[in-house]
Enzyme design. Structure first.
Site, mmCIF file in Angstrom:
data_model
loop_
_atom_site.group_PDB
_atom_site.id
_atom_site.type_symbol
_atom_site.label_atom_id
_atom_site.label_comp_id
_atom_site.label_asym_id
_atom_site.label_seq_id
_atom_site.Cartn_x
_atom_site.Cartn_y
_atom_site.Cartn_z
ATOM 1 N N GLU A 56 16.999 8.122 79.249
ATOM 2 C CA GLU A 56 17.382 8.832 80.473
ATOM 3 C C GLU A 56 16.186 9.007 81.409
ATOM 4 O O GLU A 56 16.295 8.815 82.625
ATOM 5 C CB GLU A 56 17.977 10.207 80.136
ATOM 6 C CG GLU A 56 19.236 10.146 79.269
ATOM 7 C CD GLU A 56 18.928 10.255 77.792
ATOM 8 O OE1 GLU A 56 19.703 10.935 77.085
ATOM 9 O OE2 GLU A 56 17.917 9.674 77.330
ATOM 10 N N CYS A 79 19.301 14.724 74.684
ATOM 11 C CA CYS A 79 18.699 15.759 73.841
ATOM 12 C C CYS A 79 18.503 17.050 74.622
ATOM 13 O O CYS A 79 18.388 17.063 75.852
ATOM 14 C CB CYS A 79 17.374 15.272 73.261
ATOM 15 S SG CYS A 79 16.110 14.919 74.503
ATOM 16 N N MET A 167 14.376 -20.553 39.581
ATOM 17 C CA MET A 167 14.444 -21.289 38.331
ATOM 18 C C MET A 167 14.095 -20.342 37.171
ATOM 19 O O MET A 167 13.578 -19.246 37.384
ATOM 20 C CB MET A 167 13.485 -22.477 38.360
ATOM 21 C CG MET A 167 13.729 -23.431 39.521
ATOM 22 S SD MET A 167 15.453 -23.995 39.664
ATOM 23 C CE MET A 167 15.623 -24.956 38.159
ATOM 24 N N TRP A 174 11.111 -23.098 48.097
ATOM 25 C CA TRP A 174 11.908 -22.114 48.837
ATOM 26 C C TRP A 174 13.369 -22.393 48.551
ATOM 27 O O TRP A 174 13.784 -23.553 48.594
ATOM 28 C CB TRP A 174 11.625 -22.186 50.338
ATOM 29 C CG TRP A 174 10.254 -21.829 50.725
ATOM 30 C CD1 TRP A 174 9.223 -22.655 51.046
ATOM 31 C CD2 TRP A 174 9.760 -20.492 50.866
ATOM 32 N NE1 TRP A 174 8.118 -21.932 51.388
ATOM 33 C CE2 TRP A 174 8.421 -20.600 51.294
ATOM 34 C CE3 TRP A 174 10.299 -19.221 50.702
ATOM 35 C CZ2 TRP A 174 7.611 -19.486 51.554
ATOM 36 C CZ3 TRP A 174 9.500 -18.118 50.953
ATOM 37 C CH2 TRP A 174 8.185 -18.251 51.366
ATOM 38 N N ARG A 188 12.849 -7.369 58.240
ATOM 39 C CA ARG A 188 11.674 -6.563 57.911
ATOM 40 C C ARG A 188 11.199 -5.770 59.120
ATOM 41 O O ARG A 188 10.856 -4.591 59.011
ATOM 42 C CB ARG A 188 10.535 -7.466 57.408
ATOM 43 C CG ARG A 188 10.746 -8.057 56.030
ATOM 44 C CD ARG A 188 9.545 -8.904 55.623
ATOM 45 N NE ARG A 188 9.726 -9.496 54.301
ATOM 46 C CZ ARG A 188 8.841 -10.283 53.713
ATOM 47 N NH1 ARG A 188 7.703 -10.598 54.354
ATOM 48 N NH2 ARG A 188 9.078 -10.771 52.510
#
Length: 371
Positions: A56, A79, A167, A174, A188
């Site tokens: 605002e 607020c 594995m 990857w 992240r």
């Protein structure tokens, strides 16, 4: 309460503005504001960063005298308290705004309707909520922390088409391709904390940092300058003092189950004991602690055991699975360590989104408690 099509359109625009703060506003919510007078947008703004002016205030500063008599479309209730910035409800009143349309009430107990009450008392017409579902979707972590004292917990996993993550030897680089890994970097970046287990850290030599060169965002360097808190669950404090994880920037919280501490950790490492049953870490207590530290969204990046523990305890809000078009075979490691013996004991999921990322697929789901 009835709203016009133009009200909805302006609020939708405010929601899009709010999204620009996705990676920078924490622990504050993302908020957007549009000022409209005589069916014309006179100014707009969004919250850029915690401690800086709110949406605002940014819109009002751009509008100047044109704010008088305008309608303000704000995604979150203005607020009414003074924190690091002044009350936005007071600023709207002082600017002479005639009407305020809000997306949703603020779940913060310090606000929670008080801003709307103050506006009405000053003679400002107040209307809302409008596009409330979309407004709530903007800030799942902030809302959950305010309403339940817990962060929003998201778990990210990568798997092959046959549901394997690595594995048998632990080799996993990857499973997925470049675009999926870039998407993980953005997960992240929007998180206040990343939770991982000691086995993942030791096996993968994971840094768990946000890397600017992989974000694929215009302001990547600025975003990556704020590294999320890395939370390593290490019941017996097995993390070596020379672990590569410690060489990367950003704070680390090393959580154990009451193990005896030995040696001295670097200044950016904090240890915390949260003992639970069976010499394990109390995951519920951990999430409560992270909420106390103002963490809104938390990302779990872990192996099958820890990921399964979060699922089994009902602590996950969202599951994101990257699925690669490859087969790793029956001896490879599963997605979850989650012993289930009967079909009736299955855990149902609600699929929210499926989309392609290069050759991989990203599946977003939530646990469905109603089955």
């Amino acid at each position: 309460m009835t709203h016009s099509p133009s009200d909805s359109a302006y609020m939708a625009h405010a929601l899009r503005l709010a999204e620009r703060g996705r990676y920078t506003t924490m622990p504050n919510p993302q908020v957007g504001c549009v000022l409209v007078r005589e069916n014309q947008i006179v100014a707009e703004g969004w919250h850029h960063r915690a401690g800086e002016p709110h949406a605002e205030a940014n819109a009002l500063a751009r509008a100047g005298d044109r704010a008088r008599g305008a309608t303000a479309y704000v995604t979150l209730e203005p607020c009414s308290h003074t924190g690091r910035t002044g009350p936005c409800s007071d600023a709207l009143i002082a600017a002479g705004v005639r009407r305020v349309v809000y997306g949703m009430e603020d779940p913060n107990i310090q606000v929670a309707g008080r801003g709307l009450t103050k506006l009405r008392a000053a003679g400002v017409e107040v209307s809302g909520p409008l596009l409330e579902e979309e407004a709530r979707a903007l800030n799942p972590g902030f809302i959950k922390r305010m309403e339940h004292g817990q962060p929003f917990v998201r778990c990210k996993l990568a798997m092959s088409l046959d549901g394997r993550t690595a594995m048998a030897s632990g080799e996993s680089k990857w499973v997925t391709g470049r675009r999926a890994r870039e998407d993980v970097q953005r997960l992240r970046a929007r998180s206040c904390a990343i939770i991982s287990g000691i086995d993942t850290v030791l096996l993968d030599r994971a840094a768990l940092t946000v890397r600017a060169d992989e974000l694929q965002l215009a302001d990547a360097e600025s975003i990556a300058s704020r590294q999320p808190l890395r939370v390593i669950l290490d019941s017996r404090l097995r993390l070596p003092q020379d672990a590569p994880l410690l060489d990367h920037p950003g704070p680390i919280l090393l959580v154990h189950a009451g193990a005896e501490e030995a040696g001295t950790w670097p200044a950016h490492v904090e240890t915390l004991a949260l003992p639970g049953p069976n010499q394990r870490i109390d995951l519920q207590a951990l999430l409560t602690e992270l909420a106390r530290r103002e963490c809104n969204e938390v990302l779990v990046e872990a192996g099958a055991v820890l990921a399964g523990a979060f699922v089994a305890r009902g602590l996950l809000d969202e599951l994101i699975v990257y699925m690669a078009p490859k087969l790793l075979g029956s001896s490879a490691r599963p997605l979850f360590d989650l012993p289930l013996e009967k079909m009736s004991g299955h855990l149902p999921l609600h699929i929210q989104d499926v989309r392609a990322l290069g050759q991989d697929w990203r599946i977003t789901a939530r646990l469905d408690p109603e089955g």
